[in-house]
Write an enzyme that holds these catalytic residues in place. Structure first.
Site, short mmCIF file in Angstrom:
data_model
loop_
_atom_site.label_atom_id
_atom_site.label_comp_id
_atom_site.label_asym_id
_atom_site.label_seq_id
_atom_site.Cartn_x
_atom_site.Cartn_y
_atom_site.Cartn_z
N GLY A 39 5.63 -29.88 -53.62
CA GLY A 39 4.92 -29.89 -54.95
C GLY A 39 3.44 -29.39 -54.76
O GLY A 39 2.79 -29.25 -55.85
N HIS A 444 -1.24 -36.72 -91.03
CA HIS A 444 -2.64 -37.60 -91.10
C HIS A 444 -2.30 -39.04 -90.96
O HIS A 444 -1.34 -39.55 -91.26
CB HIS A 444 -3.24 -37.48 -92.57
CG HIS A 444 -4.53 -38.14 -92.84
ND1 HIS A 444 -5.71 -37.99 -92.13
CD2 HIS A 444 -4.59 -39.49 -93.71
CE1 HIS A 444 -6.32 -39.06 -92.79
NE2 HIS A 444 -5.92 -39.65 -93.59
C1 LIG Z 1 -8.59 -31.03 -57.62
C2 LIG Z 1 -7.90 -30.18 -58.52
C3 LIG Z 1 -7.26 -30.41 -59.57
C4 LIG Z 1 -6.81 -29.55 -60.34
N1 LIG Z 1 -6.22 -29.86 -61.38
C5 LIG Z 1 -5.57 -28.90 -62.18
C6 LIG Z 1 -5.09 -29.36 -63.56
O1 LIG Z 1 -5.30 -30.41 -64.02
N2 LIG Z 1 -4.33 -28.35 -64.26
C7 LIG Z 1 -4.18 -27.10 -63.71
O2 LIG Z 1 -3.41 -26.43 -64.24
N3 LIG Z 1 -4.43 -26.97 -62.36
C8 LIG Z 1 -5.12 -27.58 -61.47
N4 LIG Z 1 -5.79 -27.30 -60.36
C9 LIG Z 1 -5.13 -26.07 -59.79
C10 LIG Z 1 -3.83 -26.27 -59.38
O3 LIG Z 1 -3.49 -27.26 -58.45
C11 LIG Z 1 -3.17 -25.12 -58.63
O4 LIG Z 1 -3.64 -23.98 -59.47
C12 LIG Z 1 -1.73 -25.02 -58.38
O5 LIG Z 1 -1.56 -25.86 -57.43
C13 LIG Z 1 -1.37 -23.64 -57.85
O6 LIG Z 1 -0.08 -23.51 -57.50
P1 LIG Z 1 0.61 -22.78 -56.34
O7 LIG Z 1 2.22 -22.75 -56.43
O8 LIG Z 1 0.11 -21.22 -56.45
O9 LIG Z 1 0.25 -23.16 -54.85
P2 LIG Z 1 -0.14 -24.87 -54.41
O10 LIG Z 1 0.06 -25.60 -55.39
O11 LIG Z 1 -1.23 -24.65 -53.46
O12 LIG Z 1 1.21 -24.80 -53.54
C14 LIG Z 1 1.39 -23.87 -52.34
C15 LIG Z 1 2.33 -24.49 -51.26
O13 LIG Z 1 2.77 -23.49 -50.05
C16 LIG Z 1 2.61 -24.21 -49.32
N5 LIG Z 1 2.21 -23.35 -47.87
C17 LIG Z 1 1.14 -22.43 -47.91
N6 LIG Z 1 1.53 -21.71 -46.66
C18 LIG Z 1 2.62 -21.76 -46.50
C19 LIG Z 1 3.50 -20.88 -45.17
N7 LIG Z 1 3.06 -20.00 -44.79
N8 LIG Z 1 4.80 -21.44 -45.22
C20 LIG Z 1 5.29 -22.58 -45.91
N9 LIG Z 1 4.61 -23.10 -46.90
C21 LIG Z 1 3.36 -22.85 -47.09
C22 LIG Z 1 1.64 -25.38 -49.25
O14 LIG Z 1 1.80 -26.32 -48.21
C23 LIG Z 1 1.81 -25.72 -50.65
O15 LIG Z 1 2.89 -26.62 -50.81
C24 LIG Z 1 -6.26 -28.07 -59.60
C25 LIG Z 1 -6.67 -27.89 -58.01
C26 LIG Z 1 -7.36 -28.92 -57.50
C27 LIG Z 1 -7.92 -28.60 -56.16
#
Ligand SMILES: Cc1cc2nc3c(=O)[nH]c(=O)nc-3n(C[C@H](O)[C@H](O)[C@H](O)COP(=O)(O)OP(=O)(O)OC[C@H]3O[C@@H](n4cnc5c(N)ncnc54)[C@H](O)[C@@H]3O)c2cc1C
Length: 465
Positions: A39, A444
């Site tokens: 996740g 509404h």
């Molecule tokens: C406090 C906070 C609140 C947020 N609220 C919102 C919101 O309300 N709405 C919204 O749209 N966005 C929000 N965001 C932004 C959102 O969380 C990110 O844009 C989103 O999670 C990005 O998704 P991703 O799949 O690119 O990466 P991530 O969710 O960061 O997932 C990446 C995954 O890759 C794994 N990983 C990394 N490197 C490796 C590796 N070499 N080998 C195996 N696994 C690896 C990590 O462990 C992680 O599980 C928020 C962010 C923060 C910090």
């Protein structure tokens, strides 16, 4: 060696959504994840836990207004431990939900650190053991981590990132938030609702700097009214751990130096892409300050290697952007007719109190692009459902092209703004004009019907304003 059609590194909203779509298209898919849960940032330390806190903050604020709504509440107290527990239960439930969807869809998973091992190969390292797999396609979906400021050490107890501030055992008496982007203002909003004394220090001239200027001004006004101090154009010089809490020294916009003390300091100055130790230097993948360059179909310069989510250069770091990029990448590799990622059609939602929901160009962006622009505004004070809900603050602003009434952008701040932005998101996606939107029948009484008034307001035809 096991062979896959697709290996995805990372199980955040980019990776897990891409995996589920890939198996729908018949691709044998493996997801590699370094953490012990699925996740990513979004589910565990981002979108979901913050929205749990914000919902609880909203309930608490409503209870505080009990008398106004005709209720008598005695001895109102926050049970923080229960809130933390509920947050964790929600996160766990939805992480297990992804596990279930993976099992049902036959998405395979492998725990460990994934990296490119060579053309068509990915290696996974866990506890000193390395497994290699073959793959036709690879998606990099490794996400991001909190940045710090030069010279500021995150000690995780007093000087915090989004990770630690989600698990504080107690509500801090005082909190300094460095950075007024979406993450900074959401935490400021949460802890202010629960009674912390909150100060926000932002380097740029306004809070939520990616939003329309009038939205920033309205948020700053609302936060001030809520007792949150915001210093814009504030340059933080140092953040130091003290015997009790921390002190932050900054220069205000007049250049005057000030030192503030607080029990906790949150550093919310942006997110750095996690693209180290992936062996990308041995590929044709192009990096810029750590971000991966892709085309709008998420293809990198390395054949059959895609990148999605927070690591992609120039695209918003948002969960729904990551998910859509994943769907585009998988559609592309499966030979489907997919639309490229369109940044202008990606909504921004900030869930602080008051909420912000926006899509498309700001007024300034539209004018800077040389477009002839007409503006329509509608205040929530004139919407009956907003009055029923007890939240009359804020407005909707529509930016439209003058001659043909093309909708260029819609910016809402106020009650349910992150929900009602759904209508302009569809409108922009379908290239609707003001005439199209004026013909929509809005139910509404709803907060949503304020959108109808806002679209009509561009031509001076709003009924309720
Ligand atoms: C406090 C906070 C609140 C947020 N609220 C919102 C919101 O309300 N709405 C919204 O749209 N966005 C929000 N965001 C932004 C959102 O969380 C990110 O844009 C989103 O999670 C990005 O998704 P991703 O799949 O690119 O990466 P991530 O969710 O960061 O997932 C990446 C995954 O890759 C794994 N990983 C990394 N490197 C490796 C590796 N070499 N080998 C195996 N696994 C690896 C990590 O462990 C992680 O599980 C928020 C962010 C923060 C910090």
């Amino acid at each position: 060696m096991a062979k896959y059609d697709l290996v995805i590194i990372g199980s955040g909203p980019g990776g897990y959504v891409a995996a589920l779509r890939a198996v729908q298209y018949g691709l044998k898919t493996l997801v590699v994840e370094k953490d012990s849960y699925l996740g990513g940032t979004c589910l565990h330390i981002g979108c979901i836990p913050t929205k749990v806190f914000l919902h609880h903050a909203d309930i608490y604020e409503t209870f505080q207004r009990a008398a106004e709504f005709g209720f008598e509440v005695k001895d109102l107290k926050v049970n923080w431990a229960t809130i933390l527990d509920r947050k964790q239960k929600i996160v766990t439930k939805h992480s297990k939900g992804i596990e279930f969807l993976f099992r049902r869809g036959k998405v395979e998973t492998m725990a460990g650190w994934g990296r490119i091992a060579g053309p068509g190969r990915v290696s996974v390292e866990k506890d000193g053991k390395t497994t290699e797999v073959e793959t036709t396609f690879t998606i990099l979906a490794t996400g991001s981590d909190a940045r710090s400021l030069p010279g500021v050490e995150i000690d995780s107890k007093v000087i915090l990132t989004n990770r630690e501030i989600l698990s504080l055992p107690q509500i801090p008496k005082s909190l300094i938030v460095v950075g007024a982007g979406a993450v900074g203002v959401e935490f400021a909003s949460i802890y202010r609702s629960f009674g912390s004394e909150v100060t926000i220090l932002e380097m740029l001239p306004r809070a939520v700097p990616l939003e329309d200027e009038e939205i920033s001004a309205e948020l700053q006004k609302a936060f001030k009214k809520r007792g949150i101090r915001i210093e814009t154009e504030a340059k933080v010089d140092s953040v130091k751990k003290e015997s009790k809490g921390a002190s932050v020294t900054f220069k205000d916009k007049a250049g005057k130096s000030e030192t503030l003390d607080a029990e906790k300091v949150l550093i919310a100055v942006g997110r750095r892409p996690l693209t180290e130790n992936l062996n990308l230097e041995k590929t044709a993948v192009k990096l810029e300050r750590g971000f991966v360059h892709t085309n709008s179909f998420m293809e990198t310069a390395e054949p059959r290697v895609y990148a999605i989510g927070d690591i992609v250069a120039g695209l918003p770091q948002l969960a729904h952007a990551a998910s859509m990029e994943g769907l585009i990448a998988v559609g592309r590799m499966a030979g489907k007719d997919v639309q490229p990622f369109d940044r202008v059609r990606c909504p921004n939602c900030t869930y602080c109190e008051p909420q912000i929901g926006s899509i498309g160009m700001t007024e300034k962006q539209a004018r800077d692009a040389g477009l002839k622009v007409k503006i329509g505004k509608f205040p929530f004070s004139a919407n009956s459902k907003a009055t029923i809900l007890g939240h009359n603050e804020g407005f909707i602003k529509v930016v439209a092209e003058e001659k043909y009434g093309e909708i260029l952008g819609v910016h809402a701040i106020g009650v349910l703004a992150t929900e009602i932005v759904a209508e302009p998101v569809a409108a922009l996606g379908l290239e609707a004009t003001l005439d199209d939107m004026a013909a929509i029948i809005h139910a509404h009484p709803t907060v949503w019907e304020a959108m109808g008034d806002a679209f009509n307001a561009v031509r001076g035809l709003s009924i309720n304003a």
